[in-house]
Design a protein around this motif. Structure first.
Motif, PDB file in Angstrom:
ATOM      1  N   ILE A   1       5.385   1.650   9.946  1.00 30.15           N
ATOM      2  CA  ILE A   1       5.712   0.446   9.169  1.00 30.15           C
ATOM      3  C   ILE A   1       4.417  -0.283   8.866  1.00 30.15           C
ATOM      4  O   ILE A   1       3.702  -0.712   9.771  1.00 30.15           O
ATOM      5  N   LYS A   2       4.107  -0.408   7.572  1.00 30.22           N
ATOM      6  CA  LYS A   2       2.894  -1.081   7.123  1.00 30.22           C
ATOM      7  C   LYS A   2       3.276  -2.427   6.517  1.00 30.22           C
ATOM      8  O   LYS A   2       4.240  -2.520   5.770  1.00 30.22           O
ATOM      9  N   THR A   3       2.491  -3.445   6.819  1.00 26.90           N
ATOM     10  CA  THR A   3       2.729  -4.771   6.252  1.00 26.90           C
ATOM     11  C   THR A   3       1.435  -5.329   5.675  1.00 26.90           C
ATOM     12  O   THR A   3       0.390  -5.279   6.338  1.00 26.90           O
TER      13      THR A   3
ATOM     14  N   THR B   1       5.856  -4.592   2.275  1.00 23.01           N
ATOM     15  CA  THR B   1       6.114  -3.730   3.425  1.00 23.01           C
ATOM     16  C   THR B   1       6.394  -2.314   2.936  1.00 23.01           C
ATOM     17  O   THR B   1       7.143  -2.119   1.984  1.00 23.01           O
ATOM     18  N   ILE B   2       5.756  -1.343   3.589  1.00 23.43           N
ATOM     19  CA  ILE B   2       5.985   0.072   3.287  1.00 23.43           C
ATOM     20  C   ILE B   2       6.377   0.775   4.585  1.00 23.43           C
ATOM     21  O   ILE B   2       5.712   0.615   5.602  1.00 23.43           O
ATOM     22  N   GLN B   3       7.441   1.540   4.509  1.00 23.54           N
ATOM     23  CA  GLN B   3       7.919   2.273   5.691  1.00 23.54           C
ATOM     24  C   GLN B   3       8.150   3.735   5.327  1.00 23.54           C
ATOM     25  O   GLN B   3       8.548   4.054   4.218  1.00 23.54           O
ATOM     26  N   TYR B   4       7.875   4.630   6.277  1.00 22.81           N
ATOM     27  CA  TYR B   4       8.256   6.026   6.093  1.00 22.81           C
ATOM     28  C   TYR B   4       8.514   6.657   7.460  1.00 22.81           C
ATOM     29  O   TYR B   4       8.015   6.186   8.485  1.00 22.81           O
ATOM     30  N   ASP B   5       9.301   7.728   7.465  1.00 23.65           N
ATOM     31  CA  ASP B   5       9.534   8.524   8.663  1.00 23.65           C
ATOM     32  C   ASP B   5       8.859   9.880   8.493  1.00 23.65           C
ATOM     33  O   ASP B   5       8.743  10.390   7.373  1.00 23.65           O
ATOM     34  N   ALA B   6       8.433  10.479   9.603  1.00 23.38           N
ATOM     35  CA  ALA B   6       7.834  11.813   9.577  1.00 23.38           C
ATOM     36  C   ALA B   6       8.398  12.637  10.717  1.00 23.38           C
ATOM     37  O   ALA B   6       8.548  12.138  11.833  1.00 23.38           O
ATOM     38  N   ASP B   7       8.708  13.899  10.435  1.00 25.64           N
ATOM     39  CA  ASP B   7       9.248  14.812  11.435  1.00 25.64           C
ATOM     40  C   ASP B   7       8.385  16.071  11.438  1.00 25.64           C
ATOM     41  O   ASP B   7       8.254  16.748  10.416  1.00 25.64           O
ATOM     42  N   ALA B   8       7.789  16.385  12.598  1.00 17.82           N
ATOM     43  CA  ALA B   8       6.903  17.549  12.698  1.00 17.82           C
ATOM     44  C   ALA B   8       7.654  18.841  12.947  1.00 17.82           C
ATOM     45  O   ALA B   8       7.082  19.922  12.867  1.00 17.82           O
ATOM     46  N   GLY B   9       8.940  18.765  13.298  1.00 15.79           N
ATOM     47  CA  GLY B   9       9.732  19.965  13.516  1.00 15.79           C
ATOM     48  C   GLY B   9       9.565  20.589  14.886  1.00 15.79           C
ATOM     49  O   GLY B   9      10.250  21.554  15.218  1.00 15.79           O
TER      50      GLY B   9
ATOM     51  N   GLN C   1      -8.576  -1.908  -1.918  1.00 15.30           N
ATOM     52  CA  GLN C   1      -8.062  -3.228  -2.228  1.00 15.30           C
ATOM     53  C   GLN C   1      -8.996  -3.974  -3.183  1.00 15.30           C
ATOM     54  O   GLN C   1     -10.171  -3.668  -3.271  1.00 15.30           O
ATOM     55  N   ALA C   2      -8.435  -4.926  -3.899  1.00 16.37           N
ATOM     56  CA  ALA C   2      -9.216  -5.783  -4.785  1.00 16.37           C
ATOM     57  C   ALA C   2      -9.019  -7.226  -4.334  1.00 16.37           C
ATOM     58  O   ALA C   2      -7.898  -7.731  -4.338  1.00 16.37           O
ATOM     59  N   ILE C   3     -10.100  -7.878  -3.918  1.00 15.23           N
ATOM     60  CA  ILE C   3     -10.013  -9.248  -3.423  1.00 15.23           C
ATOM     61  C   ILE C   3     -11.131 -10.072  -4.051  1.00 15.23           C
ATOM     62  O   ILE C   3     -12.301  -9.678  -4.020  1.00 15.23           O
ATOM     63  N   LEU C   4     -10.767 -11.208  -4.609  1.00 18.14           N
ATOM     64  CA  LEU C   4     -11.735 -12.111  -5.226  1.00 18.14           C
ATOM     65  C   LEU C   4     -11.504 -13.532  -4.722  1.00 18.14           C
ATOM     66  O   LEU C   4     -10.383 -13.924  -4.401  1.00 18.14           O
ATOM     67  N   GLY C   5     -12.577 -14.325  -4.662  1.00 18.21           N
ATOM     68  CA  GLY C   5     -12.474 -15.747  -4.319  1.00 18.21           C
ATOM     69  C   GLY C   5     -11.820 -15.990  -2.984  1.00 18.21           C
ATOM     70  O   GLY C   5     -12.256 -15.477  -1.948  1.00 18.21           O
ATOM     71  N   SER C   6     -10.724 -16.761  -3.005  1.00 17.79           N
ATOM     72  CA  SER C   6     -10.048 -17.161  -1.767  1.00 17.79           C
ATOM     73  C   SER C   6      -9.090 -16.095  -1.228  1.00 17.79           C
ATOM     74  O   SER C   6      -8.480 -16.292  -0.177  1.00 17.79           O
ATOM     75  N   GLY C   7      -8.971 -14.976  -1.927  1.00 21.48           N
ATOM     76  CA  GLY C   7      -7.979 -13.970  -1.559  1.00 21.48           C
ATOM     77  C   GLY C   7      -8.197 -13.356  -0.182  1.00 21.48           C
ATOM     78  O   GLY C   7      -9.329 -13.072   0.215  1.00 21.48           O
ATOM     79  N   THR C   8      -7.128 -13.139   0.538  1.00 16.37           N
ATOM     80  CA  THR C   8      -7.157 -12.440   1.826  1.00 16.37           C
ATOM     81  C   THR C   8      -5.937 -11.533   1.933  1.00 16.37           C
ATOM     82  O   THR C   8      -4.883 -11.807   1.333  1.00 16.37           O
ATOM     83  N   ILE C   9      -6.090 -10.447   2.695  1.00  9.95           N
ATOM     84  CA  ILE C   9      -4.979  -9.546   2.985  1.00  9.95           C
ATOM     85  C   ILE C   9      -4.970  -9.273   4.483  1.00  9.95           C
ATOM     86  O   ILE C   9      -5.965  -8.815   5.041  1.00  9.95           O
ATOM     87  N   GLU C  10      -3.852  -9.569   5.119  1.00  7.47           N
ATOM     88  CA  GLU C  10      -3.656  -9.252   6.533  1.00  7.47           C
ATOM     89  C   GLU C  10      -2.849  -7.958   6.590  1.00  7.47           C
ATOM     90  O   GLU C  10      -1.675  -7.921   6.229  1.00  7.47           O
ATOM     91  N   PHE C  11      -3.496  -6.886   7.020  1.00 10.47           N
ATOM     92  CA  PHE C  11      -2.850  -5.574   7.068  1.00 10.47           C
ATOM     93  C   PHE C  11      -2.527  -5.189   8.500  1.00 10.47           C
ATOM     94  O   PHE C  11      -3.383  -5.266   9.386  1.00 10.47           O
ATOM     95  N   THR C  12      -1.299  -4.776   8.739  1.00 15.41           N
ATOM     96  CA  THR C  12      -0.909  -4.255  10.051  1.00 15.41           C
ATOM     97  C   THR C  12      -0.124  -2.966   9.859  1.00 15.41           C
ATOM     98  O   THR C  12       0.578  -2.795   8.855  1.00 15.41           O
TER      99      THR C  12
END
Length: 201
Positions: A151-153, A70-78, A92-103
């Protein structure tokens, strides 16, 4: 590009946005959870922030089969912005059975960092071994905000098979484009028109 090592899991970077002299301040950068977040860093350049996650992988080589980063950050435009476009570029690097669920989910926050209301934008993508190694999309916010939290997962899975299996994320980039509210644009238009008239005289 500057790189800031994450020692406590939190860091701050100040980024200058090109739109009308406004600046975007990025803060509260958090990586979780170990071991996928181990060694994570972030860097900033102009109006973008890039996350480096050298140990965010599961499969044969890492020795673990599943995990979540999980990656999170805040941003303020002022200032009040009518739209903030967040462009995500993912390698990303994915081989064989690998999967990535990105939200990714984007919220408005107040000056104290408290989330306000429902999400302003979201995206969900599944990557497997047939996916392109580079992916990008633009999240357009549903309402005008000054401050936001993204928030990235990344849910990674690489069950063991007879072949080579891997699911890993190395670099994740976020670019922020600041679009001012219509009244600001109108004011700039009037000022520009007055300047043109003055030059003609």
């Amino acid at each position: 590009m500057n790189k800031t090592p994450i020692r406590t899991g939190v860091g701050v970077g100040l980024l200058a946005a090109a739109a009308l002299g406004y600046s975007v301040t990025f803060s509260n950068v958090i990586f979780a959870s170990a071991p996928l977040s181990d060694g994570a860093t972030f860097g900033f350049d102009a109006n973008s922030i890039t996350f480096y996650t050298p140990n965010a992988g599961v499969g044969d080589a890492p020795g673990i089969r599943t995990g979540t980063l999980t990656i999170q950050y805040d941003a303020d435009a002022g200032a009040l912005m009518c739209a903030v476009e967040a462009t995500v570029t993912l390698a990303q690097a994915i081989l064989g059975s690998g999967t990535i669920e990105f939200t990714e989910v984007v919220y408005e926050i107040d000056e104290f960092g408290t989330i306000i209301g429902a999400p302003l934008a979201s995206v969900a993508v599944t990557f497997d071994s047939s996916s392109s190694p580079v992916w990008s999309d633009t999240l357009v916010l549903s309402s005008c905000v000054q401050r936001l939290r993204a928030i990235k997962t990344f849910e990674m899975d690489a069950p063991e098979t007879a072949g080579e299996d891997l699911a890993a994320i190395a670099i994740n980039n976020q670019s922020i484009t600041v679009v001012p509210e219509p009244t600001t644009i109108a004011g700039l238009g009037v000022a520009s028109l007055a300047l043109i008239r003055r030059r003609k005289k």
